[in-house]
Write a protein that holds these residues in place. Structure first.
Motif, PDB file in Angstrom:
ATOM      1  N   LEU A  12     -41.673  30.898 -73.001  1.00  0.00           N
ATOM      2  CA  LEU A  12     -42.551  30.578 -73.990  1.00  0.00           C
ATOM      3  C   LEU A  12     -43.872  30.813 -73.509  1.00  0.00           C
ATOM      4  CD1 LEU A  12     -40.489  27.720 -75.442  1.00  0.00           C
ATOM      5  CD2 LEU A  12     -40.383  29.726 -76.066  1.00  0.00           C
ATOM      6  N   LEU A  13     -44.086  31.471 -72.534  1.00  0.00           N
ATOM      7  CA  LEU A  13     -45.383  31.654 -71.918  1.00  0.00           C
ATOM      8  C   LEU A  13     -46.218  32.789 -72.661  1.00  0.00           C
ATOM      9  CD1 LEU A  13     -47.619  30.429 -69.841  1.00  0.00           C
ATOM     10  CD2 LEU A  13     -46.604  32.269 -68.272  1.00  0.00           C
ATOM     11  N   LYS A  17     -38.960  16.016 -80.074  1.00  0.00           N
ATOM     12  CA  LYS A  17     -37.754  16.123 -79.501  1.00  0.00           C
ATOM     13  C   LYS A  17     -37.729  17.285 -78.250  1.00  0.00           C
ATOM     14  CE  LYS A  17     -35.184  13.568 -81.997  1.00  0.00           C
ATOM     15  NZ  LYS A  17     -34.451  12.372 -81.635  1.00  0.00           N
ATOM     16  N   PHE A  18     -38.964  17.839 -77.849  1.00  0.00           N
ATOM     17  CA  PHE A  18     -39.044  18.511 -76.894  1.00  0.00           C
ATOM     18  C   PHE A  18     -39.977  17.977 -75.837  1.00  0.00           C
ATOM     19  CE2 PHE A  18     -37.927  21.096 -80.476  1.00  0.00           C
ATOM     20  CZ  PHE A  18     -36.865  22.140 -80.073  1.00  0.00           C
ATOM     21  N   ALA A  19     -39.633  17.958 -74.527  1.00  0.00           N
ATOM     22  CA  ALA A  19     -40.356  17.210 -73.450  1.00  0.00           C
ATOM     23  C   ALA A  19     -40.877  18.314 -72.398  1.00  0.00           C
ATOM     24  CB  ALA A  19     -39.545  16.214 -72.847  1.00  0.00           C
ATOM     25  N   PHE A  20     -39.896  19.207 -72.073  1.00  0.00           N
ATOM     26  CA  PHE A  20     -40.292  20.123 -70.864  1.00  0.00           C
ATOM     27  C   PHE A  20     -41.069  21.445 -71.554  1.00  0.00           C
ATOM     28  CE2 PHE A  20     -36.527  17.924 -69.724  1.00  0.00           C
ATOM     29  CZ  PHE A  20     -36.641  17.489 -68.726  1.00  0.00           C
ATOM     30  N   ARG A  29     -45.784  24.375 -74.335  1.00  0.00           N
ATOM     31  CA  ARG A  29     -45.946  26.013 -74.548  1.00  0.00           C
ATOM     32  C   ARG A  29     -45.441  26.205 -76.322  1.00  0.00           C
ATOM     33  NH1 ARG A  29     -43.479  28.643 -69.308  1.00  0.00           N
ATOM     34  NH2 ARG A  29     -44.810  27.755 -68.013  1.00  0.00           N
ATOM     35  N   LEU A  30     -44.484  25.257 -76.772  1.00  0.00           N
ATOM     36  CA  LEU A  30     -44.237  25.474 -78.138  1.00  0.00           C
ATOM     37  C   LEU A  30     -45.234  25.227 -79.057  1.00  0.00           C
ATOM     38  CD1 LEU A  30     -40.544  23.674 -78.337  1.00  0.00           C
ATOM     39  CD2 LEU A  30     -41.303  26.054 -79.088  1.00  0.00           C
ATOM     40  N   VAL A  31     -46.315  23.997 -78.672  1.00  0.00           N
ATOM     41  CA  VAL A  31     -47.463  23.668 -79.306  1.00  0.00           C
ATOM     42  C   VAL A  31     -48.306  24.832 -79.522  1.00  0.00           C
ATOM     43  CG1 VAL A  31     -49.433  22.106 -79.729  1.00  0.00           C
ATOM     44  CG2 VAL A  31     -46.984  21.262 -79.059  1.00  0.00           C
ATOM     45  N   VAL A  32     -48.831  25.362 -78.503  1.00  0.00           N
ATOM     46  CA  VAL A  32     -49.677  26.534 -78.427  1.00  0.00           C
ATOM     47  C   VAL A  32     -49.109  27.731 -79.268  1.00  0.00           C
ATOM     48  CG1 VAL A  32     -50.671  28.324 -76.715  1.00  0.00           C
ATOM     49  CG2 VAL A  32     -50.519  25.795 -76.069  1.00  0.00           C
ATOM     50  N   GLN A  73     -49.231  27.210 -82.723  1.00  0.00           N
ATOM     51  CA  GLN A  73     -50.851  27.352 -83.293  1.00  0.00           C
ATOM     52  C   GLN A  73     -51.159  28.676 -83.474  1.00  0.00           C
ATOM     53  OE1 GLN A  73     -53.637  25.215 -80.674  1.00  0.00           O
ATOM     54  NE2 GLN A  73     -55.198  25.744 -81.561  1.00  0.00           N
ATOM     55  N   VAL A  74     -50.984  29.476 -82.488  1.00  0.00           N
ATOM     56  CA  VAL A  74     -51.052  30.842 -82.578  1.00  0.00           C
ATOM     57  C   VAL A  74     -50.411  31.707 -83.864  1.00  0.00           C
ATOM     58  CG1 VAL A  74     -50.775  33.238 -81.464  1.00  0.00           C
ATOM     59  CG2 VAL A  74     -51.534  31.195 -80.052  1.00  0.00           C
ATOM     60  N   PHE A  75     -49.178  31.112 -84.019  1.00  0.00           N
ATOM     61  CA  PHE A  75     -48.331  31.615 -85.002  1.00  0.00           C
ATOM     62  C   PHE A  75     -48.973  31.090 -86.557  1.00  0.00           C
ATOM     63  CE2 PHE A  75     -44.726  30.981 -88.255  1.00  0.00           C
ATOM     64  CZ  PHE A  75     -44.538  32.233 -88.460  1.00  0.00           C
TER      65      PHE A  75
END
Length: 349
Positions: free
Chosen positions: A196-197, A279-282, A286-289, A292-294
């Motif tokens: 997810l990077l 629900k996502f910690a680890f 990367r999911l937020v970023v 946001q780009v999406f």
């Protein structure tokens, strides 16, 4: 590298592994029996050779990675690695997992470190170590102190930077739509640390770890933080929903040219509550970023305009305008042709 040893010569590393794993590392392809013993030795499982071909999980993608890493380590005439067989790799991996000290042998330090680096990569699918005589094109992480388990947990338990619970991971947020709508290219990777990077300066390429079969085999592996493996599988379920036949067809098409793990599109379905960012910690940051780009991406091609239904008012407005433009051009062309014909008839003798 914390401690090192010669896998080939140290009696302390001898394990009761079957002799078939003494097959040389450079001997390809690997037979099913040897693959079975490698999986059992590295992942702590107890599957049978028959399970390798009839079980629900395929390990071909992992062994494609396994052979690639062996070839990298064996670069330059095998002069930079002491391990020469699969058996030696399993010995080192067993020592690493048990956190037993790895005694040094100064005369072979470079070769020993090369063997340890290889064993670590095959054990956790993280691009750790120097491998200075090979080239993988990926950033190299260095494990220099404490146990490998301590290093892995410290790496993935790093402090989170985002705490925005308003991020919504809608059903449209899939790997296929990242490209169709936002123009973000999926770069499939076997390096778990890259998952997810965003890999380019213009945020148009994202790495996705696809080896779900490896993750399933690691559910009982204490080297990873508690809950990390299941969460990583949930990110795959998010990006490759098994209920979406178009995603499965798209993934299958990609698999024809790349050795992808089809188990990635067979992960458990996510409920609405499971799609919440909290629900996502680890993988939250990367999911937020990525989300946001999406969300901020604007269509730049007609194909993207057609696929982008995130704003229906904008979508209808755009295509109505296109339709009006097309009709205007057509009617204009018809009028031009009609006018030309009239002039031709009027001037004709």
């Amino acid at each position: 590298m914390p401690g090192s040893t010669s896998a080939a010569s140290s009696p302390a590393l001898r394990l009761a592994t079957p002799t078939v794993t003494r097959t040389p590392l450079r001997s390809f392809p690997i037979c099913h029996v040897t693959k079975c013993e490698i999986i059992n030795g590295l992942w702590g499982l107890s599957i049978s050779p028959l399970h390798m071909t009839t079980g629900g999980v395929s390990y071909e993608s992992y062994f494609s990675y396994y052979m690639e890493q062996c070839n990298l380590a064996l670069y330059d005439g095998e002069r930079h690695i002491s391990s020469k067989s699969h058996h030696h790799i399993l010995e080192i991996a067993a020592k690493i997992k048990s956190q037993a000290p790895l005694p040094k042998c100064e005369n072979e330090e470079e070769q020993i470190n090369g063997s340890i680096d290889l064993a670590v990569r095959l054990l956790c699918m993280i691009n750790i170590g120097e491998l200075q005589y090979g080239f993988s094109g990926q950033e190299r992480l260095i494990w220099s102190e404490n146990s490998l388990e301590h290093w892995i947990k410290g790496y993935f338990n790093a402090p989170r930077g985002f705490h925005n619970g308003n991020v919504k991971l809608e059903k449209i947020f899939t790997a296929r739509n990242l490209g169709r709508i936002a123009g973000i290219e999926i770069q499939f990777t076997n390096n778990l640390a890259d998952h997810l990077l965003l890999m380019s300066e213009d945020d148009k390429r994202v790495a996705v770890f696809h080896n779900a079969s490896f993750l399933i085999g690691q559910r009982k592996n204490s080297m990873f933080p508690e809950g990390f493996i299941d969460e990583t599988l949930r990110t795959l379920a998010l990006l490759f929903p098994q209920s979406d036949p178009k995603t499965r067809k798209w993934f299958r098409k990609l698999s024809r040219t790349s050795n992808l793990d089809f188990q990635a599109v067979k992960c458990d379905r996510l409920r609405a509550i499971d799609r919440h960012i909290d629900k996502f910690a680890f993988w939250r940051d990367r999911l937020v970023v990525l989300k946001q780009v999406f969300d901020e991406a604007e269509p730049s091609t007609l194909s993207q305009w057609w696929c982008d239904r995130r704003n229906e008012v904008q979508w209808y407005t755009f295509w109505v305008a296109i339709l009006v433009l097309v009709f205007t051009l057509v009617f204009g062309l018809v009028q031009c042709v009609e006018g030309a014909l009239q002039i031709y008839i009027a001037l004709r003798p």
